[in-house]
Design a protein around this motif. Sequence first.
Motif, PDB file in Angstrom:
ATOM      1  N   ARG A  42       0.636  -1.408  -0.414  1.00 20.61           N
ATOM      2  CA  ARG A  42      -0.337   0.240  -0.152  1.00 20.61           C
ATOM      3  C   ARG A  42       0.919   1.248   0.095  1.00 20.61           C
ATOM      4  N   VAL A  43       0.350   2.340  -1.055  1.00 23.98           N
ATOM      5  CA  VAL A  43       0.508   3.343  -0.412  1.00 23.98           C
ATOM      6  C   VAL A  43       1.179   4.137   1.128  1.00 23.98           C
ATOM      7  N   ASP A  44       2.400   4.429   1.056  1.00 22.09           N
ATOM      8  CA  ASP A  44       2.051   4.956   2.925  1.00 22.09           C
ATOM      9  C   ASP A  44       2.189   6.664   2.740  1.00 22.09           C
ATOM     10  N   ILE A  45       0.975   6.614   3.299  1.00 18.85           N
ATOM     11  CA  ILE A  45       0.002   8.154   3.462  1.00 18.85           C
ATOM     12  C   ILE A  45       0.727   8.943   3.997  1.00 18.85           C
ATOM     13  N   ASP A  46       1.791   8.672   4.714  1.00 18.58           N
ATOM     14  CA  ASP A  46       1.450   9.394   5.894  1.00 18.58           C
ATOM     15  C   ASP A  46       3.443   9.724   5.228  1.00 18.58           C
ATOM     16  N   GLU A  47       3.623   9.106   4.799  1.00 15.77           N
ATOM     17  CA  GLU A  47       4.911   9.131   3.987  1.00 15.77           C
ATOM     18  C   GLU A  47       5.162  10.607   2.726  1.00 15.77           C
ATOM     19  N   LEU A  48       4.040  10.027   2.319  1.00 15.55           N
ATOM     20  CA  LEU A  48       3.796  10.397   0.872  1.00 15.55           C
ATOM     21  C   LEU A  48       3.841  12.236   1.048  1.00 15.55           C
ATOM     22  N   ARG A  49       2.322  12.283   1.940  1.00 19.39           N
ATOM     23  CA  ARG A  49       2.104  13.925   2.640  1.00 19.39           C
ATOM     24  C   ARG A  49       3.502  14.624   3.248  1.00 19.39           C
ATOM     25  N   ARG A  50       4.300  14.077   3.793  1.00 19.06           N
ATOM     26  CA  ARG A  50       5.566  14.430   4.302  1.00 19.06           C
ATOM     27  C   ARG A  50       6.178  15.300   3.202  1.00 19.06           C
ATOM     28  N   ALA A  51       6.602  14.141   1.541  1.00 18.19           N
ATOM     29  CA  ALA A  51       7.650  13.885   0.604  1.00 18.19           C
ATOM     30  C   ALA A  51       6.383  15.087   0.009  1.00 18.19           C
ATOM     31  N   LEU A  52       5.032  14.992  -0.504  1.00 15.62           N
ATOM     32  CA  LEU A  52       4.656  16.527  -0.823  1.00 15.62           C
ATOM     33  C   LEU A  52       4.432  17.628   0.195  1.00 15.62           C
ATOM     34  N   GLU A  53       4.749  17.597   0.830  1.00 12.57           N
ATOM     35  CA  GLU A  53       5.163  19.117   1.831  1.00 12.57           C
ATOM     36  C   GLU A  53       6.592  19.802   1.824  1.00 12.57           C
ATOM     37  N   GLU A  54       7.803  18.214   1.694  1.00 10.56           N
ATOM     38  CA  GLU A  54       8.767  18.818   1.848  1.00 10.56           C
ATOM     39  C   GLU A  54       9.692  18.891   0.276  1.00 10.56           C
ATOM     40  N   SER A  55       9.075  18.206  -1.165  1.00  7.37           N
ATOM     41  CA  SER A  55       9.365  18.975  -2.757  1.00  7.37           C
ATOM     42  C   SER A  55       8.318  19.340  -2.690  1.00  7.37           C
ATOM     43  N   GLY A  56       7.250  20.456  -2.156  1.00  4.95           N
ATOM     44  CA  GLY A  56       7.517  21.427  -3.632  1.00  4.95           C
ATOM     45  C   GLY A  56       6.792  20.669  -4.551  1.00  4.95           C
ATOM     46  N   ALA A  57       6.453  19.299  -4.854  1.00  2.00           N
ATOM     47  CA  ALA A  57       6.373  18.231  -6.738  1.00  2.00           C
ATOM     48  C   ALA A  57       4.822  18.894  -6.449  1.00  2.00           C
ATOM     49  N   LYS A  58       4.921  19.722  -8.213  1.00  2.39           N
ATOM     50  CA  LYS A  58       3.493  20.218  -8.715  1.00  2.39           C
ATOM     51  C   LYS A  58       3.187  18.665  -9.483  1.00  2.39           C
ATOM     52  N   LEU A  59       3.395  17.226  -9.398  1.00  7.52           N
ATOM     53  CA  LEU A  59       3.313  16.135 -10.360  1.00  7.52           C
ATOM     54  C   LEU A  59       3.640  15.426  -9.534  1.00  7.52           C
ATOM     55  N   VAL A  60       2.215  13.918  -8.869  1.00  4.01           N
ATOM     56  CA  VAL A  60       3.696  12.663  -8.747  1.00  4.01           C
ATOM     57  C   VAL A  60       2.582  12.028 -10.011  1.00  4.01           C
ATOM     58  N   LEU A  61       4.342  11.032 -10.250  1.00  4.04           N
ATOM     59  CA  LEU A  61       4.041  10.297 -10.553  1.00  4.04           C
ATOM     60  C   LEU A  61       3.524   9.069 -10.315  1.00  4.04           C
ATOM     61  N   LEU A  62       2.758   7.589 -10.451  1.00  5.67           N
ATOM     62  CA  LEU A  62       1.986   6.895  -9.368  1.00  5.67           C
ATOM     63  C   LEU A  62       2.667   5.390 -10.575  1.00  5.67           C
ATOM     64  N   ALA A  63       3.206   4.682  -9.742  1.00  8.56           N
ATOM     65  CA  ALA A  63       3.644   3.425 -10.870  1.00  8.56           C
ATOM     66  C   ALA A  63       2.630   1.790  -9.679  1.00  8.56           C
ATOM     67  N   GLY A  64       2.800   1.395 -11.378  1.00  8.12           N
ATOM     68  CA  GLY A  64       1.703  -0.094 -10.171  1.00  8.12           C
ATOM     69  C   GLY A  64       0.331   0.323  -9.906  1.00  8.12           C
ATOM     70  N   ALA A  65      -0.567   1.586 -10.372  1.00  6.03           N
ATOM     71  CA  ALA A  65      -1.560   1.666  -9.557  1.00  6.03           C
ATOM     72  C   ALA A  65      -2.583   0.726  -9.160  1.00  6.03           C
ATOM     73  N   GLU A  66      -2.855  -0.385 -10.450  1.00  7.82           N
ATOM     74  CA  GLU A  66      -3.854  -1.316 -10.184  1.00  7.82           C
ATOM     75  C   GLU A  66      -3.505  -2.220  -9.661  1.00  7.82           C
ATOM     76  N   ARG A  67      -2.350  -2.150  -8.830  1.00  4.96           N
ATOM     77  CA  ARG A  67      -2.101  -3.182  -7.845  1.00  4.96           C
ATOM     78  C   ARG A  67      -2.453  -2.760  -6.308  1.00  4.96           C
ATOM     79  N   LEU A  68      -2.673  -1.110  -6.763  1.00  6.33           N
ATOM     80  CA  LEU A  68      -3.187  -1.205  -5.197  1.00  6.33           C
ATOM     81  C   LEU A  68      -4.736  -1.366  -4.560  1.00  6.33           C
ATOM     82  N   PRO A  69      -4.883  -1.739  -3.987  1.00 11.46           N
ATOM     83  CA  PRO A  69      -6.829  -1.298  -2.992  1.00 11.46           C
ATOM     84  C   PRO A  69      -6.714  -0.345  -3.367  1.00 11.46           C
TER      85      PRO A  69
END
Length: 451
Positions: A173-200
């Motif tokens: 599963r995507v680690d939501i807490d890690e994702l939030r921290r990465a979004l806040e710290e990196s200032g990313a404007k785009l997220v590329l998600l690999a393998g979404a079809e395998r996620l719940p």
Amino acid sequence: MRKAIGNLLSLGMLRRPASVLVLILIDAGSLCAGLFLASDSLHLAPVLLSVLIPIFSCCGMYGRAARRRSPGALGGAPLLWGVLVVAGARFYPESGLSGEAAAAVVILFALFCIPLRLSYERGLDMIYRRGIGLIPTLIVGDENGRERLRRLLDFAPGAYTPVGEAGLTPQGRVDIDELRRALEESGAKLVLLAGAERLPDDNLLDTLRSVRLRGVQMRVVPGALGLMRLRPLVSQSMGVPVFDVRYPQLDNFQRTLKRTLDLTLSATGLIVLLPLFALIALAIKLDSPGPVLFRQERVGADEKIFTCYMFRSMYEGAEEQQEELEEANEADGILFKIRDDPRVTRVGRFLRRWSIDELPQLWNVLKGEMSLVGPRPLPLRDHGRTREAHKKRLAVMPGMTGYWQINGRESLSFEEMVRLDLHYIENWSLSFDIKIIILTIGAVLRRKGAY
């Protein structure tokens, strides 16, 4: 020329000011054109521009591309400015600009400004499609998926630049807490998600919600199995099949209207209520020492923490005394409420009785941290005591008022409040918002449940 533009766009410190400057020049030129064609009041351009720029800034028209391209911002900001210009011309005829001429100026301004802004945005898109400039990108997926995306991005220099990564848990599963921290710290404007079809499904929706509520675009890079099942949209700049992903039921036309309603009413309210705010500030200062405004960290959409503004209704240092009063808490444990709270000042009791203490939250609404209508934003102390099931109420922006406000308010238990919040989210419509706002006025006038 291409290299010079690329170097300019690659410098984040220069790209933003340069973009803001171009947009201000477009707005100023459109305003001057409207004044020149509709009236002989070109001398009013500096005054009208000094009103326009702060309003457009608050509406995100000089912000990031995702905000300034929003239909709500493009339509709401000129509308809000136009209402103020026409009202000013009506109330101050000595300005030399009649109400009819002011309306013509506003219409001509919009006819010039919006197409020019759209042309500017299209020009930027052409530059990015040619690989000039960099789009900060966050890579999400398992180790193999992230490695694959890193290799792909190496073949598309100038289009996307990785600024961070977020992995999966051992359960896939995507680690939501890690994702939030990465979004806040990196200032990313785009997220590329690999393998979404395998996620719940629930994890994919949580991921999408976290990304969407931060104004970040998300694209999915499918595996081979996903490519066989779906028809991909090919990104010309990356050269790899990607899918644009949108959050279900949250990006429709009524959402744009909701944000426009928030912008218009909050800005108008702040202007109209300014004399009242001055009187309240004076009363608070005369009643007890301390600041006029009380700032408190609260938890908003997708557990994003923001500073909530209220008129101070308690003595200074009241938060430090809360632990001593926990035994006197009259709420259900998650919330903290005392009907005769000894920390409340005389003026504060009046402000709370009429819900006046919450009016500064109009600034939170204008900033996009809150909405006029939505679930109640909880302080950190209350949020820390909630269960995971309660956090479904964080799928939308918190509100100044809500369905709970007109159905019992302070007399509700927390579980009842959550139930009403979820009912609101599942049955949301713009007419529902308007109904709640109207009924809230009645509840405030009756002082129902306020203490």
